[in-house]
Write an enzyme that holds these catalytic residues in place. Structure first.
Site, PDB file in Angstrom:
ATOM      1  N   ARG B  66       0.799  -1.241   0.000  1.00  0.00           N
ATOM      2  CA  ARG B  66       0.000   0.000   0.000  1.00  0.00           C
ATOM      3  C   ARG B  66       0.824   1.279   0.000  1.00  0.00           C
ATOM      4  O   ARG B  66       0.259   2.368   0.050  1.00  0.00           O
ATOM      5  CB  ARG B  66      -0.970   0.042   1.191  1.00  0.00           C
ATOM      6  CG  ARG B  66      -1.931  -1.114   1.265  1.00  0.00           C
ATOM      7  CD  ARG B  66      -2.806  -1.187   0.033  1.00  0.00           C
ATOM      8  NE  ARG B  66      -3.928  -2.095   0.242  1.00  0.00           N
ATOM      9  CZ  ARG B  66      -4.716  -2.512  -0.754  1.00  0.00           C
ATOM     10  NH1 ARG B  66      -4.520  -2.099  -1.983  1.00  0.00           N
ATOM     11  NH2 ARG B  66      -5.716  -3.330  -0.504  1.00  0.00           N
ATOM     12  N   ASP B 307      -1.557 -12.747  -2.302  1.00  0.00           N
ATOM     13  CA  ASP B 307      -2.438 -11.710  -2.850  1.00  0.00           C
ATOM     14  C   ASP B 307      -2.845 -10.730  -1.741  1.00  0.00           C
ATOM     15  O   ASP B 307      -4.011 -10.354  -1.615  1.00  0.00           O
ATOM     16  CB  ASP B 307      -3.670 -12.322  -3.512  1.00  0.00           C
ATOM     17  CG  ASP B 307      -4.387 -11.322  -4.412  1.00  0.00           C
ATOM     18  OD1 ASP B 307      -3.781 -10.276  -4.740  1.00  0.00           O
ATOM     19  OD2 ASP B 307      -5.546 -11.567  -4.780  1.00  0.00           O
ATOM     20  N   HIS B 311      -6.455  -3.638   4.308  1.00  0.00           N
ATOM     21  CA  HIS B 311      -7.374  -2.502   4.322  1.00  0.00           C
ATOM     22  C   HIS B 311      -7.562  -1.997   5.748  1.00  0.00           C
ATOM     23  O   HIS B 311      -7.440  -2.765   6.698  1.00  0.00           O
ATOM     24  CB  HIS B 311      -8.759  -2.921   3.811  1.00  0.00           C
ATOM     25  CG  HIS B 311      -8.841  -3.055   2.325  1.00  0.00           C
ATOM     26  ND1 HIS B 311      -8.636  -2.001   1.468  1.00  0.00           N
ATOM     27  CD2 HIS B 311      -9.116  -4.121   1.548  1.00  0.00           C
ATOM     28  CE1 HIS B 311      -8.787  -2.423   0.207  1.00  0.00           C
ATOM     29  NE2 HIS B 311      -9.068  -3.717   0.233  1.00  0.00           N
TER      30      HIS B 311
END
Lengths: 319, 428
Positions: B66, B307, B311
């Site tokens: 991220r 993967d 979040h």
């Protein structure tokens, strides 16, 4: 989905007709029946929800559904607040969860929720404070359980028993939360056969798994049915290569007297509204003797009174 | 400096077919000896790893830390450390950060953050096209020189087949593998979960299996045309796995990976609108899961990746249409791979190959092997440790795992990167 039942199997929220036990579905219909007397009286109120607050949370525009929920709540003597959210907080970027917390702080007992996202009512029910009930007034393409139950109520008034019935649902099943809830309710109540009639572009994948027979030809599908339920076709379905034109759709799937002639002579015609005359149904049928479309609207109030009072634990006294 | 002995462990090294109980000696950041200490070796640190398994550090072919761009979800520092705690020593990162990895300055930024992180290595993929817009080629030779191991579409399908062909050919000129995620943009448009009976019941727009197979069909045709070595990331369908197997039988230079969660979850896990299991590509049917397991077992799918898509809680806290797809996967990668072994899908040696030597081979990396002289990226785990997986035991900043509450057997105790101990399980 046990989210909507409490530990005693009573209705806590009303989110979907799927998986509800038959006695509970029947109880909703019976309770609604008991309220039709109230509606007929000159003083149209019972004190079941006196002192309770019902909040109508409509994230999607709706006149008819919101109005009948409001009327139902008022006839149960509840206080009603209407919040039209498409013009309110979400526009300001407030999250659904934050908004929920704020509204709960106003001490309401029930949220009636309509939202464009499938699963929104589940989400709100999962996050609601204990003691607050959530009634799904339509979420995305997922469910519209009170509409389905008022349709069941209307069918039962005309046909009494569900077992012998053949019911056909015609039109845009793909985008229809009403159709999904009707299918689950009909199967839950033991209807003999549920059919869906549509071109493949308007049918969701593997719809058979919901317990329906699929027809692409309306004449074959309507043969010997007792109930015909027409669905609204939104104009925007003409884009996105779902259908070639309104006129071809009407020619193939629009309900006419001529197509209806293969159904049982006493078949009733239903539509959750609002009607697109000349798109999914011709006026002669919509206004004809077999149409029960306006009855459906009237029955909506008693059914919503039943669900609201049951979810707040007061329905049994009246039933 | 820094001579370490891992003493008394069971060494399982798929790259060399080695499965033996022996001491492992590390010196100057490299494997210095197995069983026998190199001459003149004086241990500065001895780690007693009796009863534990010593294997190459895991290489994760797809993880999104991220950063740059979404550091409220996770950072390179947080995820490099989380990876280390999961036995992962190399994190390969798709280029769809903000900014996109389409210039050497972004690669340099990532490398700088990597050095500060002191955890797993971060290996960015370069974007095949500028801004991942599918129009203009990136400076691939420069990106390679800056440290990009491969060129990828970053989950943004290149719609224009001619641009894709050119991008593949250009990457091939510099022996850069091309990484593609097959997904037809039109068939998948608006889709949230697998197109199947669960989507039908929940009233959610589905992503049909054909979204994967149609894209794979085109992409495989271009592999045949160009001969460029191509790796397909995150397969989700039985038919897709079949296409890969057929292409391999025809001798095409193709490999594939699957996300670990695809081998455990199905559409049924989305029942009741469980956003934790909403991923892209979606988890599919039971028979897809079975076929993917089969393809992993027989090696047609050579690698298993995390993967990883961490979040913040808000991103998943909403109805399906408003929540973000993706699952946090670093912490569960090795536990899930070991569970495949427990469930009899494939033997331990093969399972570890899917996360060590095979991904190294796909990218042409030196890591992924415990041969003497190789870089000392090492994972040590206790194969008998039983533990609860939950938000507290997770190390990633993103707690959005579908496996919260699961019980796993096998837990990482030590991780070495370049011969340095970067993680050690604290005693409980």
């Amino acid at each position: 989905m046990s989210l909507q039942l409490d530990e005693h199997g009573r209705l806590r929220h009303f989110l979907t007709t799927e998986g509800l036990p038959r006695p509970l579905l029947t109880q909703i219909l019976d309770t609604a029946e008991s309220f039709t007397g109230v509606i007929g009286k000159s003083i149209k109120k019972v004190p079941l929800l006196r002192g309770r607050t019902v909040m109508n949370l409509f994230f999607e525009a709706s006149t008819r559904t919101r109005t009948t929920f409001e009327l139902a709540a008022k006839r149960l003597s509840a206080d009603v607040l209407n919040i039209n959210i498409s013009t309110s907080a979400t526009v300001k970027g407030e999250s659904l969860l934050d908004m929920l917390r704020n509204l709960e702080a106003m001490q309401c007992d029930m949220f009636v929720v309509r939202h464009a996202d499938s699963g929104a009512a589940h989400f709100i029910a999962r996050n609601a404070a204990p003691g607050v009930s959530v009634i799904n007034a339509g979420d995305g393409r997922h469910a519209h359980p009170t509409q389905a139950m008022l349709d069941m109520f209307t069918i039962r008034r005309h046909k009494r028993e569900f077992e012998p019935l053949r019911v056909a649902i015609v039109g845009d099943i793909l985008h229809s939360r009403v159709a999904r809830s009707q299918i689950h309710a009909l199967n839950g109540l033991g209807a003999g056969e549920v059919r869906v009639i549509a071109p493949r572009t308007l049918l969701p994948h593997d719809i058979e798994s919901l317990g329906v027979k699929v027809f692409h030809d309306i004449r074959a599908g309507l043969a010997d049915v007792d109930v015909v339920i027409m669905l609204r076709l939104q104009k925007e379905r003409m884009s996105g290569a779902l259908l070639p034109s309104e006129s071809e759709f009407f020619r193939l799937y629009g309900l006419t007297e001529e197509k209806l002639s293969v159904a049982k002579p006493d078949a009733i015609v239903m539509h959750p509204g609002p009607i697109n005359r000349g798109v999914e149904i011709e006026s002669a049928v919509a206004d004809g003797p077999r149409s029960v479309i306006l009855e459906q609207v009237t029955n909506g109030i008693a059914v919503r009174m039943a669900v609201m009072s049951m979810a707040l634990g007061t329905g049994g006294e009246n039933a | 400096m820094n001579n370490i002995v891992l003493s008394g462990g069971r060494i399982v090294d798929p790259a060399n077919g080695l499965d033996t109980e022996a001491d492992l000696f590390v010196s100057e950041g490299r494997i210095a000896g197995i069983g026998e200490a190199p001459s003149g070796f004086r241990a500065e640190q001895t780690l007693d790893v009796g009863g534990q398994i010593v294997c190459p550090g895991l290489i994760d072919l797809a993880a999104r830390p991220r950063e740059p761009g979404a550091t409220h979800k996770a950072t390179i520092a947080s995820e490099a450390r989380a990876a280390a705690a999961g036995g992962i020593t190399t994190l390969c990162c798709p280029p769809d950060s903000q900014p996109v990895v389409d210039s050497t300055s972004v690669v340099e930024l990532i490398r700088r953050r990597e050095r500060e992180a002191a955890g797993a290595k971060i290996l960015p993929y370069g974007a095949l096209t500028k801004g991942l817009a599918g129009e203009q080629l990136t400076e691939m030779a420069a990106l390679k020189a800056a440290g990009c191991a491969a060129m990828a579409d970053g989950g943004h399908v290149i719609r224009n087949s001619l641009v894709l062909r050119r991008a593949m050919e250009y990457a091939g000129s510099f022996k850069l593998p091309v990484l593609l995620t097959p997904k037809d943009p039109w068939l998948s448009e608006g889709g949230l979960i697998h197109e199947g009976h669960v989507a039908t019941r929940l009233g959610l727009t589905g992503i049909p299996a054909a979204a994967e197979t149609a894209a794979l069909g085109r992409d495989l045709a271009l592999v045949q045309q160009t001969g460029v070595r191509t790796h397909f990331g995150r397969l989700s369908t039985a038919a897709g796995a079949n296409q890969i197997a057929r292409a391999q039988q025809q001798g095409l230079p193709v490999t594939a990976d699957v996300a670990a969660l695809q081998l455990f979850l199905t559409e049924m896990d989305l029942w009741d609108f469980n956003t934790a299991c909403q991923v892209d590509p979606p988890v599919r049917s039971d028979s897809d899961r079975a076929a993917l397991r089969q393809a992993v077992a027989n090696g047609q799918i050579a690698a298993i990746c995390s993967d990883h898509q961490p979040h913040e809680p808000d991103a998943k806290d909403g109805p399906m249409g408003t929540s973000s797809p993706g699952a946090s996967g670093l912490d569960s990668l090795l536990p899930l791979v070991l569970r495949l072994v427990d469930e009899g899908v494939l033997p331990l040696m093969d399972a570890l190959a899917r996360v060590t030597s095979n991904p190294a081979h796909i990218l042409g990396l030196e890591a992924g092997s415990l041969a003497v002289g190789r870089v000392a990226d090492i994972c040590v785990f206790d194969p008998k440790a039983v533990w609860w997986f939950n938000a507290e035991t997770m190390h990633s900043m993103g707690k959005n795992s579908p496996f919260l509450g699961w019980e796993f057997t096998g837990r990482v105790t030590h991780t070495l990167v370049d011969g340095r101990l970067v993680y050690r399980l604290s005693q409980q």
